[in-house]
Design an enzyme around this catalytic site. Structure first.
Site, PDB file in Angstrom:
ATOM      1  N   CYS A 195     -54.899  72.336  56.116  1.00  0.00           N
ATOM      2  CA  CYS A 195     -56.253  71.945  55.664  1.00  0.00           C
ATOM      3  C   CYS A 195     -57.241  73.094  55.824  1.00  0.00           C
ATOM      4  CB  CYS A 195     -56.761  70.752  56.465  1.00  0.00           C
ATOM      5  SG  CYS A 195     -55.735  69.292  56.357  1.00  0.00           S
TER       6      CYS A 195
HETATM    7  C1  BEZ Z   1     -52.108  70.544  58.223  1.00  0.00           C
HETATM    8  O1  BEZ Z   1     -53.204  70.541  57.656  1.00  0.00           O
HETATM    9  O2  BEZ Z   1     -51.591  71.564  58.634  1.00  0.00           O
HETATM   10  C2  BEZ Z   1     -51.364  69.259  58.446  1.00  0.00           C
HETATM   11  C3  BEZ Z   1     -52.066  68.077  58.643  1.00  0.00           C
HETATM   12  C4  BEZ Z   1     -51.353  66.900  58.853  1.00  0.00           C
HETATM   13  C5  BEZ Z   1     -49.970  66.911  58.842  1.00  0.00           C
HETATM   14  C6  BEZ Z   1     -49.276  68.095  58.604  1.00  0.00           C
HETATM   15  C7  BEZ Z   1     -49.976  69.284  58.403  1.00  0.00           C
END
Ligand code: BEZ
Length: 213
Positions: A45
Site C-alpha cells: 500500500c
Molecule cells: C501490503 O500492503 O503490503 C499488504 C497489506 C495486506 C496484506 C498483504 C500485504
C-alpha cells in the site's frame, strides 16, 4: 448492493485526510480514480499511495481526481502519509478516506470475506464526470497495481468517449482504434472522414487523436 460498470457510483459522506467530504460534491464534475487499500503502514500500500502521488500531474492532465481509501482512521492516515512521502520521495496531496467501521468498503464491495473480514482488497473504480462507474478492477492484497495500466484505461475511456471508438488489445495512445460494429459504413463516413481499413466487415480500424493534454 453490487457496484457494476454503468451504475451511478454510490454517494457517501466521510472523513478524509483533507477534511470531511460528500463524495459526489467533492468529485465536482471531474473523473475520479477511487482505489482501496487493506490497511495503513503496510508495504505494498505504501508503494501504491506513493506512486499515485508521483503521478499527480498525469492524473491532473487527464482531469482525474485520485481518492484513496484505507480501513483505518484519519490520524493514522496522516502519520502514514509522512512515511509515504519519506520512503517514496513524493508529496501526497490527494485525500485518503478513513473507513474504520468499513461503511464505505462494504458499500463498494471492497470487503471480500474469504480474503479478510476487516480489511479491503485492492479495488479500483474509474468514475466519469456524470458519476457513472466506467471501469472496475480488483487485485488481491499481495499484488500491487500497475499504474501504467490505470493511466492507459483512463486514456482509452476518454478517447472512446471523444471519438465513438473502441480500443483493441494492448492499445496505447496514438495506436489504431476500432470502429464499433454498431456504426454502419454510411455513418462512419461522417464520423471518420480520415477513412478506415476494413479487415473484416466487423473489424474496421482507423486513427484518431488520443492526446492526453
Ligand atoms: C501490503 O500492503 O503490503 C499488504 C497489506 C495486506 C496484506 C498483504 C500485504
Amino acid at each position: 448492493m453490487s457496484v457494476r460498470i454503468g451504475d451511478i457510483a454510490p454517494d457517501f459522506e466521510t472523513d478524509t485526510t483533507a477534511g470531511p467530504i460528500r463524495f459526489h460534491e467533492w468529485a465536482d464534475g471531474k473523473w475520479v480514480f477511487f482505489f482501496s487499500h487493506p490497511a495503513d503502514f503496510t508495504p505494498v500500500c505504501t508503494t501504491e499511495m506513493g506512486r499515485t502521488a508521483q503521478l499527480g500531474d498525469d492524473f491532473a492532465r487527464r482531469g482525474v481526481k485520485p481518492l484513496g481509501l484505507s480501513t483505518d482512521k484519519v490520524d493514522e492516515h496522516l502519520k502514514w502519509i509522512d512515511d509515504i512521502n519519506e520512503t517514496q520521495s513524493t508529496t501526497l496531496t490527494f485525500p485518503i478516506v478513513a473507513d474504520p467501521d468499513l461503511k464505505i468498503s462494504k458499500l463498494y464491495e471492497m470487503i471480500h470475506p474469504e480474503e479478510s473480514t476487516t480489511e479491503a482488497v485492492r479495488s479500483v473504480f474509474i468514475i466519469d464526470p456524470e458519476m457513472k462507474i466506467r471501469l472496475t478492477m480488483t487485485y488481491p492484497m499481495n499484488v500491487g497495481r500497475n499504474f501504467d495500466e490505470i493511466l492507459r484505461v483512463i486514456d482509452a475511456l476518454q478517447t472512446a468517449d471523444r471519438n465513438r471508438i473502441a480500443t483493441p488489445a494492448d492499445w496505447r495512445p496514438g495506436g489504431e482504434v476500432i470502429i464499433p460494429p454498431s456504426i454502419n459504413d454510411e455513418t462512419a463516413k461522417g464520423l471518420f472522414p480520415q477513412g478506415w481499413n476494413t479487415i473484416k466487415p466487423y473489424l474496421r480500424t482507423t486513427r484518431v487523436d488520443s492526446k492526453t493534454d
